[in-house]
Design a protein around this motif. Structure first.
Motif, PDB file in Angstrom:
ATOM      1  N   LEU A  21      14.556 -10.951  34.436  1.00  0.00           N
ATOM      2  CA  LEU A  21      14.355  -9.934  33.416  1.00  0.00           C
ATOM      3  C   LEU A  21      12.884  -9.567  33.362  1.00  0.00           C
ATOM      4  N   ASN A  22      12.614  -8.292  33.550  1.00  0.00           N
ATOM      5  CA  ASN A  22      11.232  -7.825  33.537  1.00  0.00           C
ATOM      6  C   ASN A  22      10.749  -7.621  32.105  1.00  0.00           C
ATOM      7  N   PRO A  23       9.635  -8.240  31.722  1.00  0.00           N
ATOM      8  CA  PRO A  23       9.103  -8.037  30.363  1.00  0.00           C
ATOM      9  C   PRO A  23       8.768  -6.567  30.136  1.00  0.00           C
ATOM     10  N   MET A  24       8.849  -6.154  28.890  1.00  0.00           N
ATOM     11  CA  MET A  24       8.574  -4.769  28.547  1.00  0.00           C
ATOM     12  C   MET A  24       7.073  -4.543  28.361  1.00  0.00           C
ATOM     13  N   ALA A  25       6.587  -3.450  28.894  1.00  0.00           N
ATOM     14  CA  ALA A  25       5.204  -3.042  28.668  1.00  0.00           C
ATOM     15  C   ALA A  25       5.090  -2.476  27.251  1.00  0.00           C
ATOM     16  N   ASP A  26       3.870  -2.372  26.750  1.00  0.00           N
ATOM     17  CA  ASP A  26       3.670  -1.899  25.381  1.00  0.00           C
ATOM     18  C   ASP A  26       4.230  -0.496  25.161  1.00  0.00           C
ATOM     19  N   GLU A  27       4.075   0.372  26.162  1.00  0.00           N
ATOM     20  CA  GLU A  27       4.596   1.736  25.990  1.00  0.00           C
ATOM     21  C   GLU A  27       6.122   1.745  25.911  1.00  0.00           C
ATOM     22  N   GLU A  28       6.763   0.783  26.581  1.00  0.00           N
ATOM     23  CA  GLU A  28       8.219   0.672  26.501  1.00  0.00           C
ATOM     24  C   GLU A  28       8.646   0.113  25.148  1.00  0.00           C
ATOM     25  N   LYS A  29       7.873  -0.821  24.607  1.00  0.00           N
ATOM     26  CA  LYS A  29       8.171  -1.329  23.271  1.00  0.00           C
ATOM     27  C   LYS A  29       8.015  -0.234  22.224  1.00  0.00           C
ATOM     28  N   LEU A  30       6.999   0.612  22.409  1.00  0.00           N
ATOM     29  CA  LEU A  30       6.813   1.741  21.495  1.00  0.00           C
ATOM     30  C   LEU A  30       8.010   2.684  21.574  1.00  0.00           C
ATOM     31  N   ALA A  31       8.461   2.969  22.794  1.00  0.00           N
ATOM     32  CA  ALA A  31       9.628   3.837  22.966  1.00  0.00           C
ATOM     33  C   ALA A  31      10.867   3.210  22.347  1.00  0.00           C
ATOM     34  N   ALA A  32      10.993   1.872  22.478  1.00  0.00           N
ATOM     35  CA  ALA A  32      12.140   1.177  21.885  1.00  0.00           C
ATOM     36  C   ALA A  32      12.109   1.271  20.366  1.00  0.00           C
ATOM     37  N   LEU A  33      10.925   1.129  19.784  1.00  0.00           N
ATOM     38  CA  LEU A  33      10.790   1.257  18.332  1.00  0.00           C
ATOM     39  C   LEU A  33      11.147   2.661  17.862  1.00  0.00           C
ATOM     40  N   GLN A  34      10.659   3.650  18.592  1.00  0.00           N
ATOM     41  CA  GLN A  34      10.952   5.034  18.206  1.00  0.00           C
ATOM     42  C   GLN A  34      12.433   5.349  18.368  1.00  0.00           C
ATOM     43  N   ARG A  35      13.038   4.801  19.394  1.00  0.00           N
ATOM     44  CA  ARG A  35      14.474   4.996  19.593  1.00  0.00           C
ATOM     45  C   ARG A  35      15.262   4.340  18.466  1.00  0.00           C
ATOM     46  N   ARG A  36      14.848   3.140  18.101  1.00  0.00           N
ATOM     47  CA  ARG A  36      15.504   2.420  17.014  1.00  0.00           C
ATOM     48  C   ARG A  36      15.376   3.193  15.699  1.00  0.00           C
ATOM     49  N   ALA A  37      14.176   3.711  15.448  1.00  0.00           N
ATOM     50  CA  ALA A  37      13.949   4.490  14.234  1.00  0.00           C
ATOM     51  C   ALA A  37      14.828   5.739  14.222  1.00  0.00           C
ATOM     52  N   ALA A  38      14.919   6.408  15.354  1.00  0.00           N
ATOM     53  CA  ALA A  38      15.730   7.632  15.433  1.00  0.00           C
ATOM     54  C   ALA A  38      17.197   7.337  15.164  1.00  0.00           C
ATOM     55  N   MET A  39      17.686   6.169  15.612  1.00  0.00           N
ATOM     56  CA  MET A  39      19.073   5.783  15.361  1.00  0.00           C
ATOM     57  C   MET A  39      19.338   5.614  13.873  1.00  0.00           C
ATOM     58  N   ARG A  40      18.266   5.349  13.109  1.00  0.00           N
ATOM     59  CA  ARG A  40      18.386   5.187  11.662  1.00  0.00           C
ATOM     60  C   ARG A  40      18.000   6.456  10.903  1.00  0.00           C
ATOM     61  N   GLY A  41      17.762   7.522  11.636  1.00  0.00           N
ATOM     62  CA  GLY A  41      17.400   8.777  10.983  1.00  0.00           C
ATOM     63  C   GLY A  41      15.951   8.837  10.558  1.00  0.00           C
ATOM     64  N   LEU A  42      15.117   7.998  11.143  1.00  0.00           N
ATOM     65  CA  LEU A  42      13.699   7.953  10.821  1.00  0.00           C
ATOM     66  C   LEU A  42      12.864   8.554  11.939  1.00  0.00           C
ATOM     67  N   GLN A  43      11.679   8.994  11.585  1.00  0.00           N
ATOM     68  CA  GLN A  43      10.718   9.430  12.596  1.00  0.00           C
ATOM     69  C   GLN A  43       9.547   8.465  12.561  1.00  0.00           C
ATOM     70  N   LEU A  44       9.291   7.813  13.679  1.00  0.00           N
ATOM     71  CA  LEU A  44       8.164   6.891  13.784  1.00  0.00           C
ATOM     72  C   LEU A  44       7.098   7.548  14.640  1.00  0.00           C
ATOM     73  N   PRO A  45       6.042   8.079  14.024  1.00  0.00           N
ATOM     74  CA  PRO A  45       4.985   8.731  14.804  1.00  0.00           C
ATOM     75  C   PRO A  45       4.349   7.758  15.796  1.00  0.00           C
ATOM     76  N   GLU A  46       3.833   8.285  16.875  1.00  0.00           N
ATOM     77  CA  GLU A  46       3.254   7.438  17.916  1.00  0.00           C
ATOM     78  C   GLU A  46       2.110   6.585  17.384  1.00  0.00           C
ATOM     79  N   ASP A  47       1.251   7.166  16.528  1.00  0.00           N
ATOM     80  CA  ASP A  47       0.121   6.387  16.021  1.00  0.00           C
ATOM     81  C   ASP A  47       0.594   5.243  15.118  1.00  0.00           C
ATOM     82  N   SER A  48       1.668   5.475  14.355  1.00  0.00           N
ATOM     83  CA  SER A  48       2.205   4.422  13.501  1.00  0.00           C
ATOM     84  C   SER A  48       2.821   3.307  14.336  1.00  0.00           C
ATOM     85  N   GLY A  49       3.542   3.693  15.403  1.00  0.00           N
ATOM     86  CA  GLY A  49       4.131   2.689  16.280  1.00  0.00           C
ATOM     87  C   GLY A  49       3.077   1.844  16.971  1.00  0.00           C
TER      88      GLY A  49
END
Length: 236
Positions: free
Chosen positions: A165-193
């Motif tokens: 299993l390849n560890p996630m880079a920080d930009e991938e973790k940010l994308a995962a957070l934003q994806r998770r937020a979107a699934m909940r109807g939230l917008q997570l700005p890049e600077d906040s993430g």
């Protein structure tokens, strides 16, 4: 936990309902693994899989996701993390080959424990003989480097397909957070993430738990996920 389980076992383990394939952001190079796990959960390929990667690399999420997918298809399944082996018996592994899907996590924890190693070795053999069960085993290291004292067990683990299993880079973790937020109807700005990544432990479970807390606070206060709001809620 298992569903439609003829073994009727009870464990102090639960499957988070938010750890699915849909909520997992695949790190580069892990797409093939996710497809293999989905096929195992669906019964398309009855074989053994071995997943290895560092702590908090997402392997537990993926095993939970495989069980969740099997549940959706009404396929019997069972998940156990062997990190709790001291509070359970090796007899737990008996008859699991009767199920459609068996997921055994944290296998490194039983390295050097003869009774557990023999029980797992026997399960591998029964799964191979029975032919209708998919077995997924996960640990921190490749089988040969996990410290097992039973050579035949290492050999069995190497029978099937093995994935690192390849560890996630920080930009991938940010994308995962934003994806998770979107699934909940939230917008997570890049600077906040990026702020969350810079101030918190970087494993996804911690980040997702914090996002859940921010989600609830956002609804209560009717505020967007800005850095000042995040600082206020998390007291950073």
């Amino acid at each position: 936990m298992s569903q439609s389980n003829p073994v009727q076992l009870s464990l102090p383990v639960y499957l988070p309902d938010d750890e699915t394939f849909e909520s997992y952001y695949p790190a580069a190079g892990n797409d093939e693994l996710i497809k293999a796990l989905g096929a195992a959960a669906e019964g398309q390929k009855r074989q053994s899989l071995y997943i290895w990667g560092p702590e908090k690399s997402g392997r537990t999420h993926l095993m939970h996701a495989a069980c969740a997918h099997a549940n959706e298809l009404s396929r019997s399944n069972f998940y156990v993390p062997l990190s709790i082996h001291a509070s359970i018996s090796p007899a737990l592994l008996e008859r699991l080959e009767q199920l459609d899907l068996v997921c055994i996590d944290d296998v490194d924890a039983i390295a050097g424990h003869p009774l557990w190693e023999e029980a797992l070795f026997d399960l591998y053999n029964r799964v191979a003989e029975q032919g209708s069960c998919s077995l997924i085993v996960a640990g921190r290291n490749a089988p040969a480097d996990a410290g097992f004292s039973l050579p035949d067990l290492v050999s069995r683990m190497q029978w099937g397909i093995s994935y690192q299993l390849n560890p996630m880079a920080d930009e991938e973790k940010l994308a995962a957070l934003q994806r998770r937020a979107a699934m909940r109807g939230l917008q997570l700005p890049e600077d906040s993430g990026k702020f969350l990544l810079s101030r918190l432990a970087r494993d996804l479970r911690t980040l997702f738990d914090v996002l859940d807390k921010l989600d609830k606070a956002s609804m209560v206060h009717q505020r967007k996920l800005t850095i000042p709001f995040i600082k206020e809620i998390l007291r950073l």
